[in-house]
Enzyme design. Structure first.
Site, PDB file in Angstrom:
ATOM      1  N   ASP A 116       9.001  -6.587 -12.162  1.00 13.51           N
ATOM      2  CA  ASP A 116      10.132  -6.236 -11.310  1.00 13.51           C
ATOM      3  C   ASP A 116      11.187  -7.336 -11.258  1.00 13.51           C
ATOM      4  O   ASP A 116      11.961  -7.432 -10.314  1.00 13.51           O
ATOM      5  CB  ASP A 116       9.648  -5.939  -9.894  1.00 13.51           C
ATOM      6  CG  ASP A 116       8.978  -7.139  -9.228  1.00 13.51           C
ATOM      7  OD1 ASP A 116       8.805  -8.183  -9.906  1.00 13.51           O
ATOM      8  OD2 ASP A 116       8.620  -7.044  -8.040  1.00 13.51           O
ATOM      9  N   CYS A 131      13.507  -4.671  -5.722  1.00 12.97           N
ATOM     10  CA  CYS A 131      12.884  -3.635  -4.895  1.00 12.97           C
ATOM     11  C   CYS A 131      12.541  -4.180  -3.519  1.00 12.97           C
ATOM     12  O   CYS A 131      12.560  -3.445  -2.531  1.00 12.97           O
ATOM     13  CB  CYS A 131      11.630  -3.107  -5.584  1.00 12.97           C
ATOM     14  SG  CYS A 131      11.973  -2.071  -7.026  1.00 12.97           S
ATOM     15  N   LEU A 174       0.802  -1.223   0.000  1.00 15.33           N
ATOM     16  CA  LEU A 174       0.000   0.000   0.000  1.00 15.33           C
ATOM     17  C   LEU A 174       0.834   1.272   0.000  1.00 15.33           C
ATOM     18  O   LEU A 174       0.318   2.351  -0.289  1.00 15.33           O
ATOM     19  CB  LEU A 174      -0.956  -0.007   1.196  1.00 15.33           C
ATOM     20  CG  LEU A 174      -1.865  -1.246   1.311  1.00 15.33           C
ATOM     21  CD1 LEU A 174      -2.789  -1.106   2.506  1.00 15.33           C
ATOM     22  CD2 LEU A 174      -2.657  -1.466   0.033  1.00 15.33           C
ATOM     23  N   CYS A 207      19.495 -13.780   7.150  1.00 11.67           N
ATOM     24  CA  CYS A 207      19.118 -12.500   6.542  1.00 11.67           C
ATOM     25  C   CYS A 207      17.688 -12.201   6.994  1.00 11.67           C
ATOM     26  O   CYS A 207      17.318 -12.540   8.118  1.00 11.67           O
ATOM     27  CB  CYS A 207      19.254 -12.539   5.022  1.00 11.67           C
ATOM     28  SG  CYS A 207      18.227 -13.780   4.218  1.00 11.67           S
TER      29      CYS A 207
END
Length: 382
Positions: free
Chosen positions: A129, A187, A70, A338
């Site tokens: 992406d 991203c 969002l 990670c």
């Protein structure tokens, strides 16, 4: 079908422009566009192309709306979290302009279905992406002879172009080979400024409309670079590569290929004993409580480290991991983690190739640790 009186009134601001007029608006209504993705770029693309009166818009997406979407995916709302993005997008776009036909393709865009999906649209717009889908979208566009309106975003930077092999270069002319897996963070790993996809997506929508109207100079043979930090645009000239494997003089790609394999991507990083290297968060907690002799390495980036850390961990970001190799002892057990376990597996592979054998990867990463071990720990999404 001709414009109705209601549509003529709706598009009044277009009709009084001599570059559009009644004839141009009719072209927009007669046109069809396929959007690959209903996410960051797909949101402004869908909204503005629908508002502009494109007659038929197809959307390919099989993801669901996540709360973290969002921040940038403005086609979805809080009430849509958990819903299929396709369902949410169609509802929003229908509310924007009921006269536009919205077609949904709730599938992954793959070599098996891409040609069949794309063949019935005039223009293909890349709102993806990841590199496999970008190369797939390019190859489909070239093989079908359709323009590919390209856009990409990362952090504060964006790119846009129009790849039309009939009139200029294609995506492969610019990027003949994909980067090595893991070299360019996504991203999800590197982040993106929430407004950036709005800027690049609107540029893509503008280019698509110009192509339909046949007006202006499209970004064919040009790569537009945008830097939000300096608020600057740079335009690079692109040339068609005569040796391009798909649009060159002697093409070697005449049908769709395996794009995951082409980009060197596997479902899971693979080492000889992959099934033995996973460590659960419960097992890590037990090792820490027992005072076992091992070193815990966090391969996330410093800005992620600032959000949360596991006590006792050492930060060695994957982006500069090789520089820290001399700090590790191959005789000692190394546990890597990670955010969710993907980047740490890459680091594990690197160490394995360097001769390390006492290696473990924290399955689920620090996010799983926060859920199961430290529920008060801040969580974030990638």
């Amino acid at each position: 079908m001709k414009l109705s009186n209601e549509e003529i009134y709706r598009y009044s601001r277009h009709l009084i422009m001599p570059e559009v007029g009644l004839e141009g608006q009719q072209k927009l209504k007669d046109a069809s566009i396929l959007l690959i993705g209903a996410g960051g770029l797909g949101s402004p693309l869908g909204l503005y192309l629908t508002a502009a009166g494109i007659g038929r818009i197809g959307i390919v997406d099989f993801d669901v709306v996540d709360f973290t979407n969002l921040q940038r995916q403005v086609i979805h709302g809080t009430e849509d979290v958990g819903k299929p993005k396709l369902e949410s997008a169609k509802a929003t776009l229908k509310s924007v302009n009921p006269s536009v036909e919205i077609e949904g393709h709730e599938v992954a865009f793959t070599s098996d279905n891409a040609m069949e999906i794309a063949k019935n649209y005039d223009i293909i717009i890349d709102g993806t992406d990841n590199f496999p889908t970008r190369y797939l979208t390019n190859d489909v566009s070239v093989l079908l002879g359709k323009p590919n309106v390209y856009g990409s975003i990362f952090r504060f930077d964006g790119q846009a172009s129009v790849f039309d092999a009939k009139r200029g270069p294609c995506y492969r002319c610019l990027y003949p080979e994909p980067p090595p897996p893991g070299m360019v963070p996504s991203c999800a790993e590197g982040g993106v400024l929430g407004v950036l996809p709005g800027i690049i997506g609107v540029i893509q929508a503008t280019e698509a409309i110009k192509l339909i109207l046949g007006k202006g100079e499209p970004l064919i043979g040009k790569l537009l670079l945008y830097d939000a930090l300096s608020m600057s645009f740079t335009e690079l000239k692109l040339k068609k590569d005569p040796n391009c494997p798909i649009c060159g003089e002697n093409p070697t790609i005449t049908e769709l290929i395996d794009y995951q394999q082409f980009c060197g991507i596997q479902d899971e990083p693979v080492i000889e004993t992959a099934e033995d290297v996973q460590l659960t968060v419960e097992e890590l907690k037990a090792k820490l409580d027992n005072g076992d002799d091992f070193v815990l390495i966090d391969v996330r980036e410093p800005h992620e480290w600032d959000i949360c850390q596991i006590e006792g961990a050492q930060l060695m970001p994957l982006s500069s991991f090789a520089e820290h190799l001399n700090q590790l002892n191959s005789a000692q057990e190394v546990v890597l983690h990670c955010h969710r376990g993907v980047r740490s597996m890459r680091a594990l592979q690197f160490l394995h190739q360097a001769g390390f054998r006492k290696l473990k990867n924290l399955a689920g990463g620090i996010d799983d640790w926060a859920v199961k071990i430290e529920p008060d720990m801040p969580r974030y999404a990638t």
